[in-house]
Scaffold this motif. Structure first.
Motif, PDB file in Angstrom:
ATOM      1  N   LEU A   1       0.832  -1.199   0.000  1.00 63.44           N
ATOM      2  CA  LEU A   1       0.000   0.000   0.000  1.00 63.44           C
ATOM      3  C   LEU A   1       0.870   1.253   0.000  1.00 63.44           C
ATOM      4  CD1 LEU A   1      -2.842  -0.784   2.571  1.00 63.44           C
ATOM      5  CD2 LEU A   1      -3.085  -0.485   0.109  1.00 63.44           C
ATOM      6  N   ASP A   2       0.416   2.264  -0.685  1.00 63.76           N
ATOM      7  CA  ASP A   2       1.086   3.559  -0.649  1.00 63.76           C
ATOM      8  C   ASP A   2       0.506   4.356   0.516  1.00 63.76           C
ATOM      9  OD1 ASP A   2       2.725   3.132  -2.849  1.00 63.76           O
ATOM     10  OD2 ASP A   2       1.132   3.711  -4.248  1.00 63.76           O
ATOM     11  N   VAL A   3       1.248   4.408   1.584  1.00 63.25           N
ATOM     12  CA  VAL A   3       0.815   5.119   2.790  1.00 63.25           C
ATOM     13  C   VAL A   3       1.508   6.471   2.830  1.00 63.25           C
ATOM     14  CG1 VAL A   3       0.753   5.086   5.306  1.00 63.25           C
ATOM     15  CG2 VAL A   3       0.416   2.965   4.033  1.00 63.25           C
ATOM     16  N   SER A   4       0.734   7.508   3.048  1.00 63.51           N
ATOM     17  CA  SER A   4       1.314   8.852   3.070  1.00 63.51           C
ATOM     18  C   SER A   4       2.325   8.957   4.198  1.00 63.51           C
ATOM     19  CB  SER A   4       0.220   9.903   3.255  1.00 63.51           C
ATOM     20  OG  SER A   4      -0.535   9.635   4.430  1.00 63.51           O
ATOM     21  N   PRO A   5       3.494   9.534   3.922  1.00 62.08           N
ATOM     22  CA  PRO A   5       4.512   9.656   4.975  1.00 62.08           C
ATOM     23  C   PRO A   5       4.063  10.611   6.064  1.00 62.08           C
ATOM     24  CG  PRO A   5       5.156  10.911   3.029  1.00 62.08           C
ATOM     25  CD  PRO A   5       3.922  10.146   2.652  1.00 62.08           C
ATOM     26  N   GLY A   6       4.484  10.337   7.283  1.00 54.77           N
ATOM     27  CA  GLY A   6       4.131  11.198   8.401  1.00 54.77           C
ATOM     28  C   GLY A   6       4.808  12.561   8.291  1.00 54.77           C
ATOM     29  N   LYS A   7       4.176  13.535   8.887  1.00 54.39           N
ATOM     30  CA  LYS A   7       4.730  14.890   8.882  1.00 54.39           C
ATOM     31  C   LYS A   7       5.658  15.059  10.082  1.00 54.39           C
ATOM     32  CE  LYS A   7       0.475  16.748   6.839  1.00 54.39           C
ATOM     33  NZ  LYS A   7      -0.281  15.481   6.912  1.00 54.39           N
ATOM     34  N   SER A   8       6.616  15.963   9.944  1.00 57.40           N
ATOM     35  CA  SER A   8       7.553  16.226  11.030  1.00 57.40           C
ATOM     36  C   SER A   8       8.029  17.668  10.944  1.00 57.40           C
ATOM     37  CB  SER A   8       8.752  15.268  10.978  1.00 57.40           C
ATOM     38  OG  SER A   8       9.502  15.468   9.787  1.00 57.40           O
ATOM     39  N   VAL A   9       8.641  18.112  12.016  1.00 58.68           N
ATOM     40  CA  VAL A   9       9.209  19.450  12.067  1.00 58.68           C
ATOM     41  C   VAL A   9      10.613  19.329  12.652  1.00 58.68           C
ATOM     42  CG1 VAL A   9       8.239  19.912  14.360  1.00 58.68           C
ATOM     43  CG2 VAL A   9       8.824  21.822  12.859  1.00 58.68           C
ATOM     44  N   ASP A  10      11.521  20.160  12.174  1.00 61.82           N
ATOM     45  CA  ASP A  10      12.897  20.112  12.658  1.00 61.82           C
ATOM     46  C   ASP A  10      13.015  20.811  14.009  1.00 61.82           C
ATOM     47  OD1 ASP A  10      13.722  18.744  10.468  1.00 61.82           O
ATOM     48  OD2 ASP A  10      14.534  20.485   9.405  1.00 61.82           O
ATOM     49  N   VAL A  11      13.707  20.163  14.929  1.00 63.35           N
ATOM     50  CA  VAL A  11      13.990  20.725  16.249  1.00 63.35           C
ATOM     51  C   VAL A  11      15.505  20.778  16.406  1.00 63.35           C
ATOM     52  CG1 VAL A  11      13.755  20.418  18.735  1.00 63.35           C
ATOM     53  CG2 VAL A  11      11.854  19.835  17.231  1.00 63.35           C
ATOM     54  N   THR A  12      16.007  21.938  16.752  1.00 60.38           N
ATOM     55  CA  THR A  12      17.453  22.117  16.886  1.00 60.38           C
ATOM     56  C   THR A  12      17.850  22.194  18.349  1.00 60.38           C
ATOM     57  OG1 THR A  12      17.562  23.301  14.787  1.00 60.38           O
ATOM     58  CG2 THR A  12      19.415  23.585  16.300  1.00 60.38           C
ATOM     59  N   SER A  13      18.817  21.392  18.710  1.00 60.98           N
ATOM     60  CA  SER A  13      19.399  21.429  20.048  1.00 60.98           C
ATOM     61  C   SER A  13      20.857  21.859  19.932  1.00 60.98           C
ATOM     62  CB  SER A  13      19.309  20.052  20.721  1.00 60.98           C
ATOM     63  OG  SER A  13      20.084  20.022  21.902  1.00 60.98           O
ATOM     64  N   GLU A  14      21.183  22.954  20.580  1.00 54.43           N
ATOM     65  CA  GLU A  14      22.561  23.444  20.568  1.00 54.43           C
ATOM     66  C   GLU A  14      23.383  22.894  21.722  1.00 54.43           C
ATOM     67  OE1 GLU A  14      22.249  27.647  20.492  1.00 54.43           O
ATOM     68  OE2 GLU A  14      21.534  27.732  18.409  1.00 54.43           O
ATOM     69  N   GLY A  15      22.773  22.019  22.518  1.00 57.10           N
ATOM     70  CA  GLY A  15      23.530  21.356  23.574  1.00 57.10           C
ATOM     71  C   GLY A  15      23.606  22.123  24.874  1.00 57.10           C
ATOM     72  N   LEU A  16      22.721  23.101  25.105  1.00 53.96           N
ATOM     73  CA  LEU A  16      22.700  23.808  26.387  1.00 53.96           C
ATOM     74  C   LEU A  16      21.973  22.935  27.399  1.00 53.96           C
ATOM     75  CD1 LEU A  16      21.854  27.422  25.172  1.00 53.96           C
ATOM     76  CD2 LEU A  16      24.094  26.394  25.602  1.00 53.96           C
ATOM     77  N   CYS A  17      22.695  22.455  28.376  1.00 51.37           N
ATOM     78  CA  CYS A  17      22.182  21.441  29.299  1.00 51.37           C
ATOM     79  C   CYS A  17      22.152  21.978  30.721  1.00 51.37           C
ATOM     80  CB  CYS A  17      23.039  20.180  29.217  1.00 51.37           C
ATOM     81  SG  CYS A  17      22.524  18.853  30.335  1.00 51.37           S
ATOM     82  N   LEU A  18      21.015  21.816  31.381  1.00 49.23           N
ATOM     83  CA  LEU A  18      20.871  22.157  32.793  1.00 49.23           C
ATOM     84  C   LEU A  18      20.867  20.869  33.596  1.00 49.23           C
ATOM     85  CD1 LEU A  18      20.293  24.278  35.034  1.00 49.23           C
ATOM     86  CD2 LEU A  18      17.851  23.878  34.613  1.00 49.23           C
ATOM     87  N   ILE A  19      21.762  20.765  34.560  1.00 48.82           N
ATOM     88  CA  ILE A  19      21.874  19.556  35.380  1.00 48.82           C
ATOM     89  C   ILE A  19      21.357  19.868  36.773  1.00 48.82           C
ATOM     90  CG2 ILE A  19      23.420  17.813  36.315  1.00 48.82           C
ATOM     91  CD1 ILE A  19      25.277  18.228  34.013  1.00 48.82           C
ATOM     92  N   LEU A  20      20.453  19.034  37.252  1.00 44.15           N
ATOM     93  CA  LEU A  20      19.893  19.151  38.592  1.00 44.15           C
ATOM     94  C   LEU A  20      20.306  17.932  39.397  1.00 44.15           C
ATOM     95  CD1 LEU A  20      16.214  19.994  37.507  1.00 44.15           C
ATOM     96  CD2 LEU A  20      18.084  21.605  37.863  1.00 44.15           C
TER      97      LEU A  20
END
Length: 657
Positions: A107-126
């Protein structure tokens, strides 16, 4: 382009009939190979280079992907016939099942939609100072790290002199008050914030201040305390571990080190806000999606709800529960899901199979099927597996569509992390509509017990004449119900079902029609010519807004599915005789209401003390305005207009004239 199936019996461990498969599916089939991943890799390479082949093996997915990359070709489509069909202890005919799996895979199933998310690596450690600082030292070379030390009065304060003198990461003190967001867009609020003043030889903490706001891409929570978010395992970018478990801490540190770059965030849902029945004019209605969203991605936004796609984890519960279709699952799309179900049933029956059973599984369930096939009896020949992205999105409409398409019964294999209450609610609704014993939940974690449950199950009789309903989920439910229950007129349903009737207490209803103005689906209507309350049952969502808005508490509900054609048209729930204007005779209002108002106000209220004023209650709008204008002491009347002064008036008062 017509695809060709590249068959492999995995070193002779399963039986494949290339000619029979080609005849049943209408696709070309290669000869049956035995080792496409080793000694016959040239055949595999040729098939990948051809670009129109489906390789019937998923075990070596990584090998085939690497081979395609070497050949500068896209990854080939793969199909698992072995674990889902070939490896089984059942001696029945496997051709119908394999044909169904092949048809569904093509079956030809429509591909799912997505959005780009950018992580610059700023990390908070608790977390505790020793653990958080150790984690920061391990991540400082790959992430921009900030350690937040909690200003807990029960813990001794960490003095700057006790910190390592390096500046590879930042250290702050304070109390985390709030955190929101997801990967790449977390926002935190900190009270009593103290930053490290590194000027001079003696470092010190700055003065504390409240309400500090900051952003980060990741949060690494090593506190071992209450999670910052509901369903913490589903919040992307939020990594949490038990500080007493060194292996868990090491795992989340490793995971954090890999979360830099651009990632694809799937968009799981489609939201049509205008269809939402959450609220109207501050009258509360449906809140099913709000009540069952595990991540709190859904929030109230006036008359509708709002969905944060960055927080949504794609469980699908909201889509299954939504009565109006305002929220539908979109990964894959709902229409594609129904096509997959119907294709499996049709291909199985067309290949000569009888009484097929549908087994709906998540990726976790597919792993159980593979284990059962390798180490146990596998699946029975008449059990057709269907893997779905989100099990909770497989609701009553999908179950009924499967039964209507020709499946004898539907089994849903539960997996960790799903909402059992939602799945049970949808199952109960499907059984009330489709008939008892035709669907069930399998809460099984052992592959052998899964096989036993499927082999030992009593098989029901499928629908004699299968149908393939089309339309929205509500329309598919109705069509399936009419096919499965051809003699029924009305089917009683469980409480909170999204189908049903509105019942009106005619002794209490005044036909004010406030319910009509607020009904989000248009199920309630009026008659512009007569005092009538009209109702179209098929459109009713049972959202409750009309009952909340009714000033007389005259509305109640009956959950049911009315299969009679009258449910598709408007019927009169309540009507009364209109009142004729005492001046012009035109019809307006409700006779009983006008008479009650006249009885209560005439001669008893200052505005209607005189008979001619009380008589205005019984006039239409136009006549009432006319009567008010011409009555004695008319509120529209003003003082006499001043006389216009002329030159003669001015000259007559002059003494010299």
């Amino acid at each position: 382009m017509t695809k060709q199936l590249i068959l492999c019996d995995c070193s002779g461990t399963q039986t494949l009939n290339a000619d029979a498969l080609s005849k049943a599916t209408g696709l070309g089939c290669s000869r049956v190979h035995t080792a496409l991943c080793t000694t016959q890799v040239e055949t595999t390479a040729a098939a990948i280079s051809g670009g129109d082949s489906v390789i019937c093996c998923t075990q070596e997915k990584r090998f085939f992907a690497d081979l395609a990359a070497e050949l500068d070709q896209p990854e080939p489509p793969l199909l698992d016939l072995r674990d889902r069909a070939g490896w089984t202890a059942d001696t029945g005919d496997l051709l119908p099942k394999m044909s169904a799996l092949i048809a569904e895979a093509c079956l030809d199933v429509s591909p799912g939609k997505s959005v780009d998310v950018t992580s610059e690596g700023l990390c908070l450690i608790l977390g505790p100072a020793d653990l958080a600082l150790a984690a920061a030292e391990r991540l400082q070379d790959v992430l921009g790290v900030t350690v937040l030390l909690d200003t807990d009065k029960n813990a001794p304060p960490l003095e700057p002199m006790n910190l390592a003198p390096g500046r590879e990461f930042d250290v702050i003190r304070g109390k985390l008050r709030r955190a929101q967001g997801a990967l790449g867009q977390f926002q935190v609020s900190i009270d009593a914030l103290q930053q490290l003043d590194v000027a001079g030889r003696q470092w010190s903490w700055t003065a504390a201040r409240d309400g500090a706001l900051s952003d980060c891409d990741l949060i690494l929570d090593l506190r071992g305390d209450t999670p910052l978010f509901p369903a913490p395992d589903k919040r992307e970018g939020y990594l949490r571990a038990d500080p007493k478990n060194p292996q868990a801490v090491a795992d989340v540190i490793l995971a954090a080190s890999q979360m830099v770059g651009t990632f694809e965030k799937p968009l799981y849902l489609r939201h049509e806000a205008l269809l939402c029945a959450h609220s109207r004019a501050a009258q509360s209605g449906c809140s099913k999606c709000l009540d069952h969203c595990p991540t709190s991605a859904i929030s109230s936004a006036g008359d509708q709800v709002s969905i944060d796609p960055m927080i949504c984890a794609g469980c699908g519960a909201c889509a299954a529960l939504c009565p109006s279709g305002a929220i539908t699952y979109d990964a894959p799309a709902t229409d594609d899901q129904f096509r997959r179900i119907q294709t499996l049933a049709k291909a199985y029956l067309d290949a000569g199979g009888q009484n097929p059973r549908l087994l709906v599984v998540s990726p976790h369930g597919s792993e159980m099927i593979s284990l059962a096939a390798r180490f146990g009896r596998g699946l029975p020949a008449d059990v057709v597996p269907l893997e779905v992205t989100a099990l909770n999105a497989f609701g009553h409409a999908e179950i009924l569509a499967a039964l209507a398409a020709g499946f004898a019964d539907v089994s849903l294999l539960l997996s960790p992390g799903i909402d059992h209450e939602v799945q049970q609610t949808e199952l109960d609704l499907a059984l009330a509509i489709g008939g008892a014993g035709k669907a069930r939940l399998l809460d099984i974690a052992d592959p052998d017990l899964l096989s036993d449950a499927l082999y030992d199950a009593q098989v029901s009789q499928p629908l004699a004449t299968p149908i393939r309903p089309m339309g929205s989920r509500r329309q598919i439910t109705r069509q399936a119900a009419m096919a499965l229950q051809p003699e029924a007129q009305q089917l009683p349903l469980p409480a909170q079902a999204p189908y049903g009737a509105v019942l009106v207490d005619q002794d209490s209803c005044t036909l004010c029609l406030s319910c009509v103005s607020l009904c989000p689906s248009g199920a309630l209507g009026d008659n512009p010519d007569l005092p009538q309350l009209r109702f179209q049952e098929e459109a009713c969502l049972q959202c409750g807004i009309c009952a909340s808005a009714c000033p007389e508490d005259a509305i109640s509900f009956e959950p049911r599915l009315n299969l009679d054609p009258t449910a598709l048209s408007q019927v009169v729930l309540h009507e009364e005789e209109p009142f004729a204007c005492v001046e012009c005779g035109s019809l307006f209002g409700v006779k009983s209401t006008i008479e009650k108002i006249t009885e209560k106000l005439a001669g008893k209220h200052a505005m209607f003390a005189r008979p001619e004023m009380a008589r205005m209650i019984q006039m239409c709008d136009d006549c009432r305005v006319q009567a008010q204008f011409h009555q004695k002491d008319s509120p529209f009347a003003g003082a006499d207009r001043p006389k216009v002064r002329t030159t003669e008036d001015y000259l007559s008062k002059r003494r010299d004239h």
